[in-house]
Design a protein around this motif. Structure first.
Motif, short mmCIF file in Angstrom:
data_model
loop_
_atom_site.label_atom_id
_atom_site.label_comp_id
_atom_site.label_asym_id
_atom_site.label_seq_id
_atom_site.Cartn_x
_atom_site.Cartn_y
_atom_site.Cartn_z
N PHE A 148 4.57 7.51 -6.73
CA PHE A 148 4.33 7.83 -5.32
C PHE A 148 3.50 9.10 -5.17
O PHE A 148 2.61 9.16 -4.33
CB PHE A 148 5.65 7.95 -4.56
CG PHE A 148 6.04 6.68 -3.87
CD1 PHE A 148 5.94 6.57 -2.50
CD2 PHE A 148 6.49 5.59 -4.59
CE1 PHE A 148 6.29 5.40 -1.85
CE2 PHE A 148 6.84 4.42 -3.96
CZ PHE A 148 6.75 4.31 -2.59
N LYS A 149 3.81 10.10 -5.96
CA LYS A 149 3.05 11.35 -5.86
C LYS A 149 1.60 11.13 -6.29
O LYS A 149 0.68 11.66 -5.67
CB LYS A 149 3.72 12.45 -6.67
CG LYS A 149 4.99 12.95 -5.99
CD LYS A 149 5.64 14.11 -6.71
CE LYS A 149 6.85 14.58 -5.91
NZ LYS A 149 7.53 15.71 -6.50
N ASN A 166 0.87 -1.18 0.00
CA ASN A 166 0.00 0.00 0.00
C ASN A 166 0.91 1.23 0.00
O ASN A 166 1.57 1.52 1.00
CB ASN A 166 -0.90 -0.02 1.23
CG ASN A 166 -1.84 1.16 1.29
OD1 ASN A 166 -1.70 2.14 0.56
ND2 ASN A 166 -2.80 1.08 2.19
N HIS A 220 3.49 10.51 9.37
CA HIS A 220 2.76 10.17 8.15
C HIS A 220 2.21 8.74 8.17
O HIS A 220 1.73 8.26 7.14
CB HIS A 220 3.65 10.39 6.92
CG HIS A 220 3.89 11.83 6.63
ND1 HIS A 220 4.88 12.56 7.25
CD2 HIS A 220 3.25 12.69 5.81
CE1 HIS A 220 4.85 13.81 6.81
NE2 HIS A 220 3.87 13.91 5.93
N GLU A 235 -0.07 8.35 -6.00
CA GLU A 235 -0.73 7.48 -5.02
C GLU A 235 -0.70 8.07 -3.60
O GLU A 235 -1.04 7.38 -2.63
CB GLU A 235 -0.06 6.11 -5.00
CG GLU A 235 -0.09 5.38 -6.32
CD GLU A 235 -1.44 4.75 -6.61
OE1 GLU A 235 -2.15 4.42 -5.66
OE2 GLU A 235 -1.77 4.61 -7.80
N ASN A 236 -0.21 9.30 -3.45
CA ASN A 236 -0.08 9.95 -2.13
C ASN A 236 0.85 9.20 -1.19
O ASN A 236 0.64 9.16 0.03
CB ASN A 236 -1.45 10.14 -1.47
CG ASN A 236 -2.29 11.14 -2.21
OD1 ASN A 236 -1.80 12.18 -2.64
ND2 ASN A 236 -3.55 10.81 -2.41
N GLY A 237 1.91 8.62 -1.76
CA GLY A 237 2.95 8.02 -0.94
C GLY A 237 3.90 9.11 -0.45
O GLY A 237 3.87 10.24 -0.94
N LYS A 252 0.20 4.33 0.14
CA LYS A 252 -0.21 5.37 1.09
C LYS A 252 0.42 5.15 2.47
O LYS A 252 0.48 6.07 3.28
CB LYS A 252 -1.73 5.41 1.20
CG LYS A 252 -2.39 5.95 -0.05
CD LYS A 252 -3.89 6.05 0.10
CE LYS A 252 -4.48 6.65 -1.14
NZ LYS A 252 -5.23 5.73 -1.95
N GLU A 253 0.86 3.93 2.72
CA GLU A 253 1.53 3.59 3.99
C GLU A 253 3.02 3.37 3.77
O GLU A 253 3.68 2.76 4.59
CB GLU A 253 0.90 2.34 4.59
CG GLU A 253 -0.56 2.48 4.96
CD GLU A 253 -1.15 1.19 5.50
OE1 GLU A 253 -0.57 0.10 5.29
OE2 GLU A 253 -2.20 1.29 6.16
N SER A 254 3.52 3.87 2.65
CA SER A 254 4.91 3.60 2.26
C SER A 254 5.69 4.89 2.04
O SER A 254 5.13 5.90 1.64
CB SER A 254 4.94 2.77 0.97
OG SER A 254 4.26 1.55 1.14
#
Length: 194
Positions: free
Chosen positions: A54-55, A15, A128, A57-59, A17-19
Motif C-alpha cells: 500500500f505504501k 486500484n 483521500h 502504491e500510495n494507498g 490509490k482509491e483503496s
C-alpha cells in the motif's frame, strides 16, 4: 488472483490509490489472545506485506485500535477481552511491536466495536477519495463485522482479507466468512492484493 466469492475465471482488479487498508485492533492486548484459524503471527506477517504494498502504491492505511480513558467508557465485551488477554495495564492498547507502523501513519482510537462510530475514519476516507475499503485484523465477528456494516452503508466497496483476519474461536471466524461478510463485500486472500 481469485476472489473467494466469485467464479474462478473472474479476476480481482482493485486500484490501490482509491483503496484503504483498514487494520482493526492489531494491538498487544488483542494479538496476545489465542486466535483461530489464523494466529496473530500469520496475520501480522500478511498485514506487513500489505502495508509495504500500500505504501509503495500510495494507498491509504488506517491503523485502528481500541483504547479507553477509564473502565466507564468500555463496553462489556471489551472488559471480557481484557480479562482473557495476556497483556495487562498500559500495554493493552499499544500497537503490536511486530506491526510495521510508523510515527506519522494515520491512527484511529475507537471506543466502540466499529472503527467508524465516533471517529473521523469516514471523513478521512472521503478526503483521500477512497472507494474501496479492505479489512484485516481482529476479531472477525466483532471489530471486522461492525466496521464492515458501516463501510457498506457508507457506500464503499468492501473487501475482507480472510487470511489476515481471525477470532478467538474458529467457528466464529468461519461463520462470519461464509455467511455474514459476503453480504457486505468480497472475501479475498492477501495474495489477491499482492
Amino acid at each position: 488472483m481469485e476472489n473467494l466469492n466469485k467464479s474462478n475465471e473472474e479476476k480481482l482488479n482493485i486500484n490501490l490509490k482509491e483503496s484503504a487498508l483498514v487494520l482493526i485492533d492489531l494491538q498487544k492486548g488483542v494479538t496476545s489472545v489465542d486466535l483461530k484459524p489464523h494466529s496473530s503471527e500469520e496475520i501480522i506477517n500478511n498485514v506487513n506485506k500489505l502495508i509495504e504494498k500500500f505504501k509503495k502504491e500510495n494507498g491509504f492505511i488506517a491503523f485502528v485500535k481500541s483504547s479507553f480513558v477509564d473502565d466507564k467508557d468500555a463496553l462489556p465485551a471489551d472488559t471480557k477481552l481484557r480479562s482473557i488477554s495476556k497483556v495487562k495495564g498500559e500495554e493493552f492498547d499499544k500497537f503490536d511491536d511486530r506491526l510495521n507502523i510508523k510515527e506519522n501513519d494515520y491512527k484511529i482510537i475507537k471506543r466502540s466495536f466499529s472503527a467508524f462510530f465516533g471517529t473521523d475514519l469516514d471523513f478521512e476516507l472521503r478526503r483521500h477519495k477512497i472507494k474501496n475499503v479492505i479489512f484485516a485484523g481482529v476479531s472477525t465477528h466483532v471489530g471486522i463485522d461492525t466496521a464492515a456494516r458501516d463501510a457498506y452503508q457508507f457506500n464503499y466497496k468492501v473487501y475482507f482479507l480472510e487470511d489476515a483476519i481471525s477470532a478467538p474461536k474458529k467457528k466464529l471466524h468461519d461463520f462470519e466468512i461464509k455467511e455474514i461478510l459476503p453480504l457486505f463485500g468480497d472475501v479475498i486472500k492477501t495474495e489477491d492484493i499482492l
